[in-house]
Design a protein around this motif. Structure first.
Motif, PDB file in Angstrom:
ATOM      1  N   PHE A 160       8.814   4.456   7.506  1.00 34.99           N
ATOM      2  CA  PHE A 160       7.295   4.689   7.452  1.00 34.99           C
ATOM      3  C   PHE A 160       6.762   4.836   8.729  1.00 34.99           C
ATOM      4  N   GLN A 161       7.237   3.741   9.684  1.00 38.13           N
ATOM      5  CA  GLN A 161       6.561   4.273  10.980  1.00 38.13           C
ATOM      6  C   GLN A 161       6.741   5.556  11.827  1.00 38.13           C
ATOM      7  N   GLY A 162       8.017   6.155  11.577  1.00 36.73           N
ATOM      8  CA  GLY A 162       8.199   7.413  11.982  1.00 36.73           C
ATOM      9  C   GLY A 162       7.522   8.614  11.238  1.00 36.73           C
ATOM     10  N   ALA A 163       6.968   8.398  10.155  1.00 36.52           N
ATOM     11  CA  ALA A 163       6.195   9.465   9.419  1.00 36.52           C
ATOM     12  C   ALA A 163       4.635   9.116   9.865  1.00 36.52           C
ATOM     13  N   ALA A 164       4.525   7.886   9.975  1.00 37.31           N
ATOM     14  CA  ALA A 164       2.989   7.594  10.329  1.00 37.31           C
ATOM     15  C   ALA A 164       2.690   8.027  11.776  1.00 37.31           C
ATOM     16  N   GLN A 165       3.871   8.142  12.786  1.00 36.58           N
ATOM     17  CA  GLN A 165       3.446   8.798  14.020  1.00 36.58           C
ATOM     18  C   GLN A 165       3.355  10.160  13.714  1.00 36.58           C
ATOM     19  N   LYS A 166       3.760  10.865  12.849  1.00 36.15           N
ATOM     20  CA  LYS A 166       4.139  12.242  12.622  1.00 36.15           C
ATOM     21  C   LYS A 166       2.587  12.494  12.272  1.00 36.15           C
ATOM     22  N   TRP A 167       2.285  11.934  11.178  1.00 37.50           N
ATOM     23  CA  TRP A 167       0.851  12.068  10.524  1.00 37.50           C
ATOM     24  C   TRP A 167       0.032  11.127  10.601  1.00 37.50           C
ATOM     25  N   PRO A 168      -0.642  10.775  11.683  1.00 35.98           N
ATOM     26  CA  PRO A 168      -1.476   9.570  11.906  1.00 35.98           C
ATOM     27  C   PRO A 168      -2.682   9.432  10.805  1.00 35.98           C
ATOM     28  N   GLU A 169      -3.049   8.308  10.461  1.00 38.57           N
ATOM     29  CA  GLU A 169      -4.094   8.044   9.514  1.00 38.57           C
ATOM     30  C   GLU A 169      -5.288   8.952   9.735  1.00 38.57           C
ATOM     31  N   GLY A 170      -5.900   9.557   8.902  1.00 41.51           N
ATOM     32  CA  GLY A 170      -6.743  10.479   9.058  1.00 41.51           C
ATOM     33  C   GLY A 170      -6.578  11.977   9.043  1.00 41.51           C
ATOM     34  N   SER A 171      -5.212  12.280   9.366  1.00 39.80           N
ATOM     35  CA  SER A 171      -4.775  13.569   9.388  1.00 39.80           C
ATOM     36  C   SER A 171      -4.302  13.940   8.079  1.00 39.80           C
ATOM     37  N   ALA A 172      -4.250  15.279   7.777  1.00 40.16           N
ATOM     38  CA  ALA A 172      -3.786  15.881   6.447  1.00 40.16           C
ATOM     39  C   ALA A 172      -2.149  15.650   6.546  1.00 40.16           C
ATOM     40  N   VAL A 173      -1.653  15.054   5.461  1.00 39.22           N
ATOM     41  CA  VAL A 173      -0.429  14.800   5.324  1.00 39.22           C
ATOM     42  C   VAL A 173       0.195  15.593   4.221  1.00 39.22           C
ATOM     43  N   GLY A 204       4.361   6.817   2.559  1.00 37.24           N
ATOM     44  CA  GLY A 204       5.214   5.877   1.819  1.00 37.24           C
ATOM     45  C   GLY A 204       6.217   6.835   0.959  1.00 37.24           C
ATOM     46  N   ALA A 205       5.578   8.043   0.403  1.00 37.59           N
ATOM     47  CA  ALA A 205       6.395   9.114  -0.158  1.00 37.59           C
ATOM     48  C   ALA A 205       7.441   9.932   0.656  1.00 37.59           C
ATOM     49  N   TRP A 206       7.030  10.142   2.010  1.00 42.18           N
ATOM     50  CA  TRP A 206       8.062  10.303   3.037  1.00 42.18           C
ATOM     51  C   TRP A 206       9.006   9.656   3.215  1.00 42.18           C
ATOM     52  N   ALA A 207       8.559   8.020   3.273  1.00 45.44           N
ATOM     53  CA  ALA A 207       9.420   7.192   3.907  1.00 45.44           C
ATOM     54  C   ALA A 207      10.613   6.724   2.914  1.00 45.44           C
ATOM     55  N   SER A 208      10.371   6.924   1.667  1.00 44.63           N
ATOM     56  CA  SER A 208      11.229   6.402   0.649  1.00 44.63           C
ATOM     57  C   SER A 208      12.155   7.622   0.167  1.00 44.63           C
ATOM     58  N   ALA A 209      13.475   7.296   0.056  1.00 39.87           N
ATOM     59  CA  ALA A 209      14.542   8.159  -0.091  1.00 39.87           C
ATOM     60  C   ALA A 209      14.769   7.626  -1.829  1.00 39.87           C
ATOM     61  N   GLN A 210      13.984   7.647  -2.725  1.00 37.85           N
ATOM     62  CA  GLN A 210      13.759   6.970  -3.912  1.00 37.85           C
ATOM     63  C   GLN A 210      14.920   6.882  -4.543  1.00 37.85           C
ATOM     64  N   SER A 211      15.548   5.937  -4.902  1.00 35.58           N
ATOM     65  CA  SER A 211      16.693   5.375  -5.749  1.00 35.58           C
ATOM     66  C   SER A 211      18.067   5.384  -4.783  1.00 35.58           C
ATOM     67  N   SER A 212      17.865   5.883  -3.785  1.00 40.09           N
ATOM     68  CA  SER A 212      19.091   5.669  -2.891  1.00 40.09           C
ATOM     69  C   SER A 212      19.193   4.331  -2.503  1.00 40.09           C
ATOM     70  N   HIS A 213      20.612   3.931  -1.995  1.00 40.54           N
ATOM     71  CA  HIS A 213      20.835   2.667  -1.459  1.00 40.54           C
ATOM     72  C   HIS A 213      20.303   2.262  -0.106  1.00 40.54           C
ATOM     73  N   LEU A 214      19.512   1.327  -0.078  1.00 37.11           N
ATOM     74  CA  LEU A 214      18.692   1.133   1.219  1.00 37.11           C
ATOM     75  C   LEU A 214      19.355  -0.326   1.839  1.00 37.11           C
ATOM     76  N   VAL A 215      19.785  -0.207   3.014  1.00 37.71           N
ATOM     77  CA  VAL A 215      20.748  -0.985   3.738  1.00 37.71           C
ATOM     78  C   VAL A 215      19.707  -2.515   3.951  1.00 37.71           C
ATOM     79  N   SER A 216      18.533  -2.176   4.595  1.00 40.09           N
ATOM     80  CA  SER A 216      17.589  -3.154   4.639  1.00 40.09           C
ATOM     81  C   SER A 216      16.188  -2.732   4.578  1.00 40.09           C
ATOM     82  N   ARG A 217      15.329  -3.910   4.747  1.00 44.35           N
ATOM     83  CA  ARG A 217      14.017  -3.590   4.510  1.00 44.35           C
ATOM     84  C   ARG A 217      13.582  -2.825   5.771  1.00 44.35           C
TER      85      ARG A 217
END
Ligand SMILES: Cc1cc2nc3c(=O)[nH]c(=O)nc-3n(C[C@H](O)[C@H](O)[C@H](O)COP(=O)(O)O)c2cc1C
Length: 152
Positions: free
Chosen positions: A91-104, A71-84
């Motif tokens: 989030f999915q993009g970052a999750a593919q890069k660092w699958p669950e269990g890998s060191a993020v 989530g920290a990789w996925a969120s450009a915190q405080s920037s305008h977000l067009v859609s959910r």
């Protein structure tokens, strides 16, 4: 969320590109407010914020659950977000890069601030607006804390 209280101050973590981080860049004199409405009680802290070391941010980031790390990789915190959907896709993009269990790795734009307190005020609501205000102020000379009462 307050993550650490130590002799050095109060530590929280955030995105260094967030609105509050830009505010701190411009003026590091900050306040932390802990209201406890049900008890009519509040603690307010004034102090100076500075970034914690990269090592301290790394150490804390590593303890976070995988979903929060992604989530920290996925969120450009405080920037305008067009859609959910956009957020979910990031989030999915970052999750593919660092699958669950890998060191993020910690995003370089994510880390902690420590607030060194200058004063800490305890407020307690009481009858007829005769509230208690007790403020600890750090003495500029001795470095110890002086306790004073203030009119509500
Ligand atoms: C219970 C709770 C805890 C939160 N903790 C944090 C936190 O530790 N760090 C953080 O950046 N935002 C935290 N937030 C989100 C902030 O309230 C805020 O929405 C976010 O930091 C963006 O603020 P800004 O745009 O003013 O920088 C928390 C929100 C809630 C409801």
């Amino acid at each position: 969320m307050l993550k650490d209280i130590s002799a050095g101050g109060f530590t929280f973590f955030t995105n260094y590109q967030s609105r509050k981080a830009h505010g701190i860049d411009l003026n590091p004199n900050v306040s932390l407010l802990f209201p406890w409405y049900a008890m009519e009680r509040q603690v307010s802290i004034s102090g100076v914020a500075e970034k914690v070391s990269a090592q301290e941010s790394d150490d804390y980031f590593a303890t976070r659950p995988w979903g929060s790390q992604i989530g920290a990789w996925a969120s450009a915190q405080s920037s305008h977000l067009v859609s959910r959907e956009e957020l979910e896709q990031r989030f999915q993009g970052a999750a593919q890069k660092w699958p669950e269990g890998s060191a993020v790795p910690r995003p370089p734009h994510w880390g902690g601030y420590r607030v060194t307190p200058l004063n800490i005020e305890f407020w307690q609501g009481r009858y007829s607006r005769l509230h208690d205000r007790l403020r600890y102020e750090r003495s500029t000379t001795a470095g110890n804390w002086e306790l004073s009462r203030y009119y509500p």
